[in-house]
Design a protein around this motif. Structure first.
Motif, PDB file in Angstrom:
ATOM      1  N   GLY A 349      12.195  25.245  60.654  1.00  0.00           N
ATOM      2  CA  GLY A 349      13.062  24.877  59.536  1.00  0.00           C
ATOM      3  C   GLY A 349      13.274  23.385  59.413  1.00  0.00           C
ATOM      4  N   PHE A 350      13.593  22.716  60.523  1.00  0.00           N
ATOM      5  CA  PHE A 350      13.796  21.269  60.494  1.00  0.00           C
ATOM      6  C   PHE A 350      12.502  20.539  60.127  1.00  0.00           C
ATOM      7  N   ALA A 351      11.367  21.005  60.649  1.00  0.00           N
ATOM      8  CA  ALA A 351      10.086  20.339  60.374  1.00  0.00           C
ATOM      9  C   ALA A 351       9.738  20.411  58.890  1.00  0.00           C
ATOM     10  N   ARG A 352       9.949  21.576  58.281  1.00  0.00           N
ATOM     11  CA  ARG A 352       9.620  21.716  56.867  1.00  0.00           C
ATOM     12  C   ARG A 352      10.567  20.900  55.987  1.00  0.00           C
ATOM     13  N   TYR A 353      11.816  20.858  56.360  1.00  0.00           N
ATOM     14  CA  TYR A 353      12.802  20.017  55.653  1.00  0.00           C
ATOM     15  C   TYR A 353      12.384  18.549  55.691  1.00  0.00           C
ATOM     16  N   GLU A 354      11.987  18.062  56.844  1.00  0.00           N
ATOM     17  CA  GLU A 354      11.546  16.675  56.962  1.00  0.00           C
ATOM     18  C   GLU A 354      10.290  16.429  56.138  1.00  0.00           C
ATOM     19  N   ALA A 355       9.353  17.382  56.157  1.00  0.00           N
ATOM     20  CA  ALA A 355       8.105  17.203  55.414  1.00  0.00           C
ATOM     21  C   ALA A 355       8.375  17.111  53.913  1.00  0.00           C
ATOM     22  N   ARG A 356       9.299  17.904  53.415  1.00  0.00           N
ATOM     23  CA  ARG A 356       9.608  17.879  51.985  1.00  0.00           C
ATOM     24  C   ARG A 356      10.357  16.616  51.584  1.00  0.00           C
ATOM     25  N   MET A 357      11.221  16.112  52.454  1.00  0.00           N
ATOM     26  CA  MET A 357      12.112  15.011  52.100  1.00  0.00           C
ATOM     27  C   MET A 357      11.535  13.624  52.348  1.00  0.00           C
ATOM     28  N   ARG A 358      10.578  13.504  53.266  1.00  0.00           N
ATOM     29  CA  ARG A 358      10.205  12.183  53.785  1.00  0.00           C
ATOM     30  C   ARG A 358       9.776  11.196  52.696  1.00  0.00           C
ATOM     31  N   SER A 359       8.854  11.564  51.832  1.00  0.00           N
ATOM     32  CA  SER A 359       8.370  10.611  50.829  1.00  0.00           C
ATOM     33  C   SER A 359       9.464  10.287  49.812  1.00  0.00           C
ATOM     34  N   PHE A 360      10.312  11.239  49.495  1.00  0.00           N
ATOM     35  CA  PHE A 360      11.450  11.030  48.592  1.00  0.00           C
ATOM     36  C   PHE A 360      12.402   9.991  49.182  1.00  0.00           C
ATOM     37  N   VAL A 361      12.698  10.136  50.459  1.00  0.00           N
ATOM     38  CA  VAL A 361      13.556   9.183  51.158  1.00  0.00           C
ATOM     39  C   VAL A 361      12.918   7.794  51.166  1.00  0.00           C
ATOM     40  N   GLU A 362      11.640   7.721  51.487  1.00  0.00           N
ATOM     41  CA  GLU A 362      10.975   6.418  51.591  1.00  0.00           C
ATOM     42  C   GLU A 362      10.961   5.682  50.258  1.00  0.00           C
ATOM     43  N   ALA A 363      10.795   6.394  49.153  1.00  0.00           N
ATOM     44  CA  ALA A 363      10.822   5.751  47.836  1.00  0.00           C
ATOM     45  C   ALA A 363      12.194   5.152  47.559  1.00  0.00           C
ATOM     46  N   ASN A 364      13.242   5.880  47.891  1.00  0.00           N
ATOM     47  CA  ASN A 364      14.597   5.390  47.666  1.00  0.00           C
ATOM     48  C   ASN A 364      14.949   4.242  48.599  1.00  0.00           C
ATOM     49  N   GLN A 365      14.474   4.299  49.825  1.00  0.00           N
ATOM     50  CA  GLN A 365      14.730   3.186  50.737  1.00  0.00           C
ATOM     51  C   GLN A 365      13.998   1.930  50.279  1.00  0.00           C
ATOM     52  N   VAL A 397      10.516   3.985  40.727  1.00  0.00           N
ATOM     53  CA  VAL A 397      11.786   4.564  40.290  1.00  0.00           C
ATOM     54  C   VAL A 397      11.610   6.043  39.947  1.00  0.00           C
ATOM     55  N   GLY A 398      10.510   6.383  39.292  1.00  0.00           N
ATOM     56  CA  GLY A 398      10.249   7.783  38.973  1.00  0.00           C
ATOM     57  C   GLY A 398      10.173   8.643  40.211  1.00  0.00           C
ATOM     58  N   ARG A 399       9.490   8.145  41.241  1.00  0.00           N
ATOM     59  CA  ARG A 399       9.401   8.907  42.495  1.00  0.00           C
ATOM     60  C   ARG A 399      10.749   8.996  43.194  1.00  0.00           C
ATOM     61  N   ALA A 400      11.564   7.956  43.057  1.00  0.00           N
ATOM     62  CA  ALA A 400      12.878   7.946  43.712  1.00  0.00           C
ATOM     63  C   ALA A 400      13.875   8.877  43.036  1.00  0.00           C
ATOM     64  N   ILE A 401      13.663   9.168  41.767  1.00  0.00           N
ATOM     65  CA  ILE A 401      14.590  10.026  41.035  1.00  0.00           C
ATOM     66  C   ILE A 401      14.135  11.484  41.017  1.00  0.00           C
ATOM     67  N   ASN A 402      12.840  11.689  40.842  1.00  0.00           N
ATOM     68  CA  ASN A 402      12.335  13.061  40.665  1.00  0.00           C
ATOM     69  C   ASN A 402      11.196  13.427  41.615  1.00  0.00           C
ATOM     70  N   GLY A 403      10.928  12.590  42.618  1.00  0.00           N
ATOM     71  CA  GLY A 403       9.741  12.780  43.435  1.00  0.00           C
ATOM     72  C   GLY A 403       9.878  13.761  44.581  1.00  0.00           C
ATOM     73  N   VAL A 404      10.482  14.911  44.326  1.00  0.00           N
ATOM     74  CA  VAL A 404      10.567  15.940  45.358  1.00  0.00           C
ATOM     75  C   VAL A 404      10.666  17.293  44.674  1.00  0.00           C
ATOM     76  N   GLU A 405      10.003  18.278  45.245  1.00  0.00           N
ATOM     77  CA  GLU A 405      10.031  19.636  44.698  1.00  0.00           C
ATOM     78  C   GLU A 405      11.274  20.374  45.188  1.00  0.00           C
ATOM     79  N   LEU A 406      11.887  21.146  44.306  1.00  0.00           N
ATOM     80  CA  LEU A 406      13.005  22.010  44.673  1.00  0.00           C
ATOM     81  C   LEU A 406      12.530  23.453  44.623  1.00  0.00           C
TER      82      LEU A 406
END
Length: 429
Positions: A349-365, A397-406
């Motif tokens: 569970g933690f691994a999949r959460y990190e995989a989904r979030m990582r690029s989204f986080v990096e764009a915002n950072q 900016v586009g990736r930072a706002i919408n760059g993750v699948e829900l």
């Protein structure tokens, strides 16, 4: 370590114990935004949730925070869009001004479909925290005025000792306790291993609205010093929120020593001009002063065994990104969903959460770092200021706002009803 719920000490409450709840027991540290948002989704996925908060009650006020793109979608899926919008600041837009108050540039809340500089959903941190608490309080155990003092995990669970003396055992523990996360330091290592100071500090506090603010934010920036002063309207029209940004190459001030912090603010914004003297006149009597470094948290992993991190504790993007709340809300949705989809197996569970979030986080950072750099004091060794009009920045900016699948998490339990019997908080904010 054995767990004995009969130990003397601060009573934590029933937590649904003895009610026949079969879901995993999850402890969440922190009751600001990330913690209650996670509690919402964990409860809907079938978990029994306890939230512990070291403060004696919810903290009111605070900085205005925004929800854009996928974060707005998460709020909608939570069923909280009406409640959140009812508590919004109702800011129409922002004016940047010169030292004489003349308008230089205007940004409207409906720019870019509500995802611009002033977001369509803009709300004080404390007001959003209250909305989330009100939504979860009847199905989640809240413990105020306590904190995790010790924990030890094994293959089957986590034994926790609270500062109040109580001992409990949980299946999972999640730290959502902010930039200076005590749980992160306890499990992952000292703060300086993960904090990345961006060379600036931010202070904000409420003041009487003697400035005639009416739904419009005003910001003055001194390009030579990188400092800025800002006034923004809030729902209470008799008051306003004041903010200061200033350069701070090193930041050694204790984030809880308010007296020393106020001295620092006066020193660093002296001579700034515009309405600064009038704003500083209320510094000593404000009820909600806050100061901290502008910093990010950068970690290779956001979990260790049965302990995970969420929000600023895991991946602070700094206020310079404008997306910290969005990351917390989206992260809460994904973390609860991935844990439930993995059958509450922490490794998967933690691994999949990190995989989904990582690029989204990096764009915002990256946006946070660029915005901080744009405020650096000019000098011969300074990096060039970012070109915010470029195509690559628009794409970022586009990736930072919408760059993750829900994901819809079809087949994963999802009930809006509280898990187990109603649970009362041990302290009422």
């Amino acid at each position: 370590m054995s767990v004995d719920d009969s130990d003397q000490g601060h009573a934590i409450g029933t937590g649904g114990q003895g009610t026949g709840v079969s879901g995993p027991r999850v402890l969440v540290a922190g009751a600001s935004i990330a913690g209650p948002a996670l509690a919402h989704w964990l409860r809907r996925r079938g978990a029994e949730v306890t939230v512990v908060e070291r403060a004696p009650e919810l903290r009111p006020g605070g900085q205005a925070v925004d929800a854009r793109g996928v974060a707005r979608e998460v709020i909608g899926r939570m069923g909280l869009d009406p409640a959140v919008r009812a508590a919004c600041t109702d800011t129409a837009g922002a004016h940047t001004v010169d030292a004489d108050g003349q308008v230089l540039e205007t940004f409207r809340a409906d720019d870019d479909g509500g995802d611009g500089f002033i977001a369509d959903i803009e709300i004080l941190r404390g007001d959003l925290s209250q909305v989330l608490y009100d939504d979860t309080r009847d199905g989640v155990e809240y413990v105020f005025g306590d904190r995790i003092a010790e924990l030890a995990q094994d293959a089957d669970g986590v034994d926790v000792v609270f500062a109040g003396g109580n001992r409990r055992r949980f299946d999972l523990v999640v730290g959502a306790d902010g930039l200076h996360s005590e749980l992160r330091a306890m499990v992952f290592g000292p703060h300086d291993r993960f904090l990345r100071h961006l060379g600036h500090a931010l202070a904000f506090y409420s003041v009487p609205n003697e400035f005639g603010l009416d739904r419009w934010l005003l910001e003055y920036q001194d390009q030579e010093s990188g400092r800025s002063a800002l006034l923004r309207p809030i729902q209470d029209a008799t008051r306003a929120m004041a903010m200061f940004y200033f350069a701070s190459a090193d930041f050694g001030v204790d984030h809880r020593d308010v007296a020393v912090q106020k001295v620092l603010v006066r020193e660093r914004v002296a001579g700034l001009g515009w309405l600064t003297p009038d704003i500083l006149a209320h510094l000593d009597d404000t009820p909600d002063f806050y100061l901290d470094q502008v910093a990010q948290v950068v970690m290779d992993r956001w979990s260790s065994g049965r302990v995970g991190l969420l929000g600023d504790a895991a991946f602070s993007s700094s206020p310079m990104s404008g997306q910290g709340t969005g990351l917390a809300l989206v992260g809460a949705y994904l973390l609860a969903g991935e844990l439930a989809a993995a059958g509450w197996d922490p490794d998967a569970g933690f691994a999949r959460y990190e995989a989904r979030m990582r690029s989204f986080v990096e764009a915002n950072q990256e946006i946070g770092r660029l915005n901080a750099r744009s405020r650096d004091v000019p000098g011969p060794d300074a990096e060039p200021r970012p070109d915010f009009a470029s195509e690559w920045f628009t794409e970022l900016v586009g990736r930072a706002i919408n760059g993750v699948e829900l994901p819809d998490y079809a087949g994963v339990p999802d009930s809006a009803a509280p898990a187990g019997s109603p649970i009362r908080s041990s302290a009422k904010p």
